[in-house]
Structures are given as C-alpha cells and as structure tokens.
Design an enzyme around this catalytic site. Sequence first.
Site, PDB file in Angstrom:
ATOM      1  N   LYS A  56      18.590  72.469 -19.400  1.00 19.42           N
ATOM      2  CA  LYS A  56      19.953  72.969 -19.219  1.00 19.42           C
ATOM      3  C   LYS A  56      20.111  73.835 -17.968  1.00 19.42           C
ATOM      4  O   LYS A  56      20.870  74.809 -17.953  1.00 19.42           O
ATOM      5  CB  LYS A  56      20.428  73.729 -20.461  1.00 19.42           C
ATOM      6  CG  LYS A  56      20.365  72.915 -21.738  1.00 19.42           C
ATOM      7  CD  LYS A  56      21.050  71.549 -21.595  1.00 19.42           C
ATOM      8  CE  LYS A  56      22.555  71.666 -21.376  1.00 19.42           C
ATOM      9  NZ  LYS A  56      23.192  70.333 -21.179  1.00 19.42           N
ATOM     10  N   ALA A  57      19.418  73.439 -16.918  1.00 18.29           N
ATOM     11  CA  ALA A  57      19.509  74.175 -15.649  1.00 18.29           C
ATOM     12  C   ALA A  57      20.184  73.354 -14.554  1.00 18.29           C
ATOM     13  O   ALA A  57      20.097  73.707 -13.388  1.00 18.29           O
ATOM     14  CB  ALA A  57      18.116  74.610 -15.199  1.00 18.29           C
ATOM     15  N   GLY A  58      20.843  72.253 -14.925  1.00 21.16           N
ATOM     16  CA  GLY A  58      21.499  71.425 -13.931  1.00 21.16           C
ATOM     17  C   GLY A  58      20.765  70.129 -13.643  1.00 21.16           C
ATOM     18  O   GLY A  58      20.929  69.545 -12.568  1.00 21.16           O
ATOM     19  N   THR A  59      19.990  69.674 -14.614  1.00 23.46           N
ATOM     20  CA  THR A  59      19.162  68.477 -14.429  1.00 23.46           C
ATOM     21  C   THR A  59      19.995  67.246 -14.114  1.00 23.46           C
ATOM     22  O   THR A  59      19.757  66.556 -13.117  1.00 23.46           O
ATOM     23  CB  THR A  59      18.328  68.203 -15.701  1.00 23.46           C
ATOM     24  OG1 THR A  59      17.930  69.428 -16.306  1.00 23.46           O
ATOM     25  CG2 THR A  59      17.119  67.363 -15.379  1.00 23.46           C
ATOM     26  N   LYS A 113      12.446  62.311 -13.877  1.00 24.64           N
ATOM     27  CA  LYS A 113      12.898  63.612 -14.378  1.00 24.64           C
ATOM     28  C   LYS A 113      11.837  64.223 -15.279  1.00 24.64           C
ATOM     29  O   LYS A 113      11.160  63.523 -16.029  1.00 24.64           O
ATOM     30  CB  LYS A 113      14.197  63.406 -15.162  1.00 24.64           C
ATOM     31  CG  LYS A 113      14.565  64.516 -16.141  1.00 24.64           C
ATOM     32  CD  LYS A 113      15.728  64.078 -17.010  1.00 24.64           C
ATOM     33  CE  LYS A 113      15.972  65.053 -18.161  1.00 24.64           C
ATOM     34  NZ  LYS A 113      17.106  64.633 -19.017  1.00 24.64           N
ATOM     35  N   HIS A 115      11.006  68.180 -17.576  1.00 25.61           N
ATOM     36  CA  HIS A 115      11.205  69.602 -17.893  1.00 25.61           C
ATOM     37  C   HIS A 115       9.850  70.310 -18.005  1.00 25.61           C
ATOM     38  O   HIS A 115       9.795  71.468 -18.437  1.00 25.61           O
ATOM     39  CB  HIS A 115      11.932  69.763 -19.235  1.00 25.61           C
ATOM     40  CG  HIS A 115      13.383  69.376 -19.203  1.00 25.61           C
ATOM     41  ND1 HIS A 115      14.201  69.624 -18.122  1.00 25.61           N
ATOM     42  CD2 HIS A 115      14.163  68.762 -20.150  1.00 25.61           C
ATOM     43  CE1 HIS A 115      15.424  69.173 -18.404  1.00 25.61           C
ATOM     44  NE2 HIS A 115      15.422  68.662 -19.613  1.00 25.61           N
ATOM     45  N   SER A 145      23.579  77.736 -22.718  1.00 30.07           N
ATOM     46  CA  SER A 145      23.726  76.289 -22.606  1.00 30.07           C
ATOM     47  C   SER A 145      22.718  75.558 -23.492  1.00 30.07           C
ATOM     48  O   SER A 145      23.057  74.568 -24.159  1.00 30.07           O
ATOM     49  CB  SER A 145      23.559  75.863 -21.147  1.00 30.07           C
ATOM     50  OG  SER A 145      23.828  74.494 -20.992  1.00 30.07           O
ATOM     51  N   MET A 239      31.971  64.354 -13.290  1.00 30.36           N
ATOM     52  CA  MET A 239      30.854  63.968 -14.154  1.00 30.36           C
ATOM     53  C   MET A 239      31.234  64.045 -15.621  1.00 30.36           C
ATOM     54  O   MET A 239      30.787  63.245 -16.436  1.00 30.36           O
ATOM     55  CB  MET A 239      29.634  64.839 -13.856  1.00 30.36           C
ATOM     56  CG  MET A 239      28.987  64.507 -12.515  1.00 30.36           C
ATOM     57  SD  MET A 239      27.503  65.475 -12.186  1.00 30.36           S
ATOM     58  CE  MET A 239      26.440  64.972 -13.531  1.00 30.36           C
TER      59      MET A 239
END
Length: 302
Positions: A56-59, A113, A115, A145, A239
């Site tokens: 939830k950091a802008g991925t 991607k 995390h 978030s 988006m």
Amino acid sequence: MNPELMEKLAEEIQKVGFKTGQIQGILFPQSTCDIWDQIYNFQAREDDILVATFPKAGTTWMQEIVDLIMLNGDVERSMRAPCFVKVPFIEINPRPLPSVESANAMKSPRLLKTHLPIQLVPPSFWEKNVKVIYVARNAKDCMVSYYHFQRMNKSLPDPGTWEEYFSAYLAGNVPWGSWFDHVIGWWKARDKQQILYVFYEDMIEDPKREIRKVSTFLDKDLTEEVLDTICHHTSFDSMKDNPMANYSVLPSFVFDHSISPFMRKGKVGDWMNHFLVEQNIIFDEEYKKRMEGSRLSFRNKL
C-alpha cells in the site's frame, strides 16, 4: 476473467483462507511460505524491471507508470490486461493468479512486482544487476491504507479493530513485516544496487517530475507530450475508473470493494482522520526510536 479461472481462484482462496506462516520471522500468507524455495530461487534476467514496495505504498501506481514508459505512452497497449496479469507478483501464490510460473513464461523485458524486504529478495536480481524502482510512503498513511486493504482483501488476515491493527502494525506483526525494517533496508541498499528510491509524497506533489525521473532511470527519452499522457492516464481519478488498474475485475470473494475500494483515496495526510491523539504520540515515539540514524525522512502531510 473467464468463469473457469474464477472457480479455480475461489477454490484456492477458500482452501488457503487467511492462514499465515513465517519466513525469517516475518509474517507471510501461508501460500507464499509453501513455495518459498521456488520464489527465492527465481531466476531474474538482466533486462527485468522490478517494482518493489511495502504494501500500500503506491505499487499499482508505479506499475502502471513503468508499463507506460516501456510502451512509450501507448495507452491502448497498456490496457491489454489487468495490472496483476501484466505484472506478476513474484511471491504471491493464490493460483491461478500470475506469480513465479507466469513470470517464468513471460517474454523479455519483464516488469515484475514484489513486497519483499531487501534481505528476502531472490539473489538472482542482484546477480543480474536488475533495475529496481522502490516506492516508499510515509508510515502513517501506509498503515491506514493497509488496514482498509486487509479489510477488503479476503486472502489476508482480518485486521480486527483499528486499535488492534495499530498495535500490530507498529510491532511489525502484519503480512510482509515491519514498515520500519522495510523502508530502511531498501534505503541502505540503494547505492549498492541499481535502485531508484522514490517517495510517494513526491509523486503526489509533482507526478510529471517523478515520472521523468523514472524514465531517465530506465534510459527512456520521452517527449513532454508522452510524459503528459502518462501523467493523465496514471492520475488517481483515471486509474480509479480503469478496470485494468482498479482490480474491479476480481470477484468480491477475493477483493470486496463494498467494504473498501482498492483505490480508496490516494492522498497524503489521511492518517489524521484515523489516528487518535494518544495513538499519534505513541507512534511518534516509536518512529523516532526506529528511524534514528537512518537519514531517511518522510512527509506526513503536504
């Protein structure tokens, strides 16, 4: 997504549920732990691009930006498939969603991607000197978030009450571990590997500036017109209305948007609507202790 795929996904979600396991003391979905050897031995390629973040950091935002940069701003081609199909999430394993297996089958260049905290990234990424774009978001907004995301994501544990989640997050007892360890670990590695460290708050403040920074890092010389196109197509409003980016194609038994939309607010400072005064004091004390000496600073508001 076709009905057969949805049925298989439903079976997998129901089978795995919200079970979790640990890798090196860090909480992960059990499905990730089940294939950890396969994930850790993943073979990167020299022309891979990896988007890395704490959850939830802008991925998804950065995924769409990088995809469009690689496509020279071709919006139509960027809409070829949902974001989670275009960009395999290498450590997730709710089959049949794309992960390691689909990444292995992809043609180069691949956009991937993760995390994962820095110490758990498959060694092949460093052996191949892969370019990594790491997006970091301030801890308070990230917490809020992530809390709402865990509420609507049926493949992650129920976060409980806000008060319960606050304590768990601060202690690093959430999937993918401690925000503090994550952002500091990647920060310390940024000069040792090809890592572009980007701040979410900077992206909010001046998206075109940050998109240009990413394109330069990727050796892509884009025109101002193309940069403007990417800015527009990757704006929060665009988006949020884009079914290829907003996860609305997933059924409610996976992501229940009636609980909370995947793309909720995309703002800096929403934590102020959630943190109690006493929670803010507790958080700031822990933050000062954990971040001391890191030379890493975040903006909690703009």
